[in-house]
Design a protein around this motif. Structure first.
Motif, PDB file in Angstrom:
ATOM      1  N   PHE A 167       0.589  -0.964  -0.021  1.00  0.00           N
ATOM      2  CA  PHE A 167      -0.077   0.031   0.049  1.00  0.00           C
ATOM      3  C   PHE A 167       0.872   1.351   0.023  1.00  0.00           C
ATOM      4  O   PHE A 167       0.272   2.477   0.115  1.00  0.00           O
ATOM      5  CB  PHE A 167      -0.880  -0.022   1.138  1.00  0.00           C
ATOM      6  CG  PHE A 167      -2.159  -0.828   0.961  1.00  0.00           C
ATOM      7  CD1 PHE A 167      -3.168  -0.695   0.215  1.00  0.00           C
ATOM      8  CD2 PHE A 167      -2.124  -2.474   1.593  1.00  0.00           C
ATOM      9  CE1 PHE A 167      -4.247  -1.380   0.149  1.00  0.00           C
ATOM     10  CE2 PHE A 167      -3.148  -3.180   1.493  1.00  0.00           C
ATOM     11  CZ  PHE A 167      -4.101  -2.813   0.745  1.00  0.00           C
ATOM     12  N   ASP A 216      -7.352   6.763   4.235  1.00  0.00           N
ATOM     13  CA  ASP A 216      -6.402   6.678   3.224  1.00  0.00           C
ATOM     14  C   ASP A 216      -5.914   5.212   2.809  1.00  0.00           C
ATOM     15  O   ASP A 216      -6.060   5.098   1.665  1.00  0.00           O
ATOM     16  CB  ASP A 216      -5.034   7.188   3.648  1.00  0.00           C
ATOM     17  CG  ASP A 216      -3.974   7.391   2.807  1.00  0.00           C
ATOM     18  OD1 ASP A 216      -4.014   7.718   1.616  1.00  0.00           O
ATOM     19  OD2 ASP A 216      -2.724   6.749   3.090  1.00  0.00           O
ATOM     20  N   ARG A 245      -6.364   3.977  -1.229  1.00  0.00           N
ATOM     21  CA  ARG A 245      -5.189   2.902  -1.736  1.00  0.00           C
ATOM     22  C   ARG A 245      -5.764   1.681  -1.905  1.00  0.00           C
ATOM     23  O   ARG A 245      -5.240   1.318  -3.454  1.00  0.00           O
ATOM     24  CB  ARG A 245      -4.155   3.061  -0.678  1.00  0.00           C
ATOM     25  CG  ARG A 245      -3.327   4.396  -0.559  1.00  0.00           C
ATOM     26  CD  ARG A 245      -2.338   4.312   0.582  1.00  0.00           C
ATOM     27  NE  ARG A 245      -1.856   5.425   0.886  1.00  0.00           N
ATOM     28  CZ  ARG A 245      -0.746   6.192   0.348  1.00  0.00           C
ATOM     29  NH1 ARG A 245       0.098   5.280  -0.511  1.00  0.00           N
ATOM     30  NH2 ARG A 245      -0.278   7.198   0.747  1.00  0.00           N
ATOM     31  N   LYS A 283      -7.916   1.992  -5.200  1.00  0.00           N
ATOM     32  CA  LYS A 283      -6.980   2.115  -6.532  1.00  0.00           C
ATOM     33  C   LYS A 283      -6.216   1.035  -6.970  1.00  0.00           C
ATOM     34  O   LYS A 283      -6.100   0.545  -8.101  1.00  0.00           O
ATOM     35  CB  LYS A 283      -5.937   3.380  -6.374  1.00  0.00           C
ATOM     36  CG  LYS A 283      -6.506   4.714  -6.294  1.00  0.00           C
ATOM     37  CD  LYS A 283      -5.412   5.739  -6.067  1.00  0.00           C
ATOM     38  CE  LYS A 283      -6.239   6.990  -6.076  1.00  0.00           C
ATOM     39  NZ  LYS A 283      -5.129   8.109  -5.770  1.00  0.00           N
TER      40      LYS A 283
END
Length: 166
Positions: free
Chosen positions: A7, A19, A23, A26
């Protein structure tokens, strides 16, 4: 590659979960096996394996207790399949008191169950704060003991939830 590297985040107990989730999404989009539908069988298999690793890493890092255990594993302290018991007489006495308290609760006594939940959350928060400090200080054995205590607290929480569901 370990979970934190996957990550691209600093190995730390205190993570920004928003966050981490961003991540994860994505990476999930980039690695999803559907993106490799026209690829070779080998590439398809690799995509499935990477997605599996990504999912495992995300679920491990998302939960504070599993994240702490994973951090200790990276430091050479493997707690999986261990049979070690706590040697803290004070905590063992507190465990017995919690057991008695839970046994005395009636399924319909929501006020008492709620009070027990709040007390448990307070004690759990103290242990989590202590764990964060221990991990930051590389006090690995102490952190392992705190994880054992937190596992007991989480088990108690599940028992209280089951009692409430009755």
């Amino acid at each position: 590659m370990n979970h934190f590297e996957l990550f691209d985040i600093k190995p730390d107990y205190a993570l920004d979960l928003a966050d981490l989730q961003q991540r994860y999404r994505k990476l999930q989009q980039a690695m999803h096996p559907d993106r490799f539908a026209n690829a070779s069988s080998r590439d398809k298999l690799l995509a499935v394996q990477r997605t599996s690793q990504l999912n495992d890493a995300y679920h491990t890092l998302r939960e504070p207790l599993s994240r702490a255990e994973y951090m200790l594993t990276l430091r050479g302290v493997d707690m999986q399949h261990e049979q070690k018991t706590l040697q803290d007489p004070e905590f063992l006495m507190a465990q017995m008191e919690w057991r008695e308290r839970v046994e005395e609760l009636s399924p319909g006594d929501f006020a008492a169950i709620d009070t027990a939940f709040r007390d448990l959350e307070g004690e759990t928060k103290l242990l989590q704060d202590k764990l964060e400090q221990q991990l930051a200080a590389d006090a690995n054995e102490e952190a392992a003991d705190t994880i054992r205590k937190l596992k007991f607290m989480h088990k108690l929480g599940r028992e209280l939830e089951a009692l409430e569901d009755q």
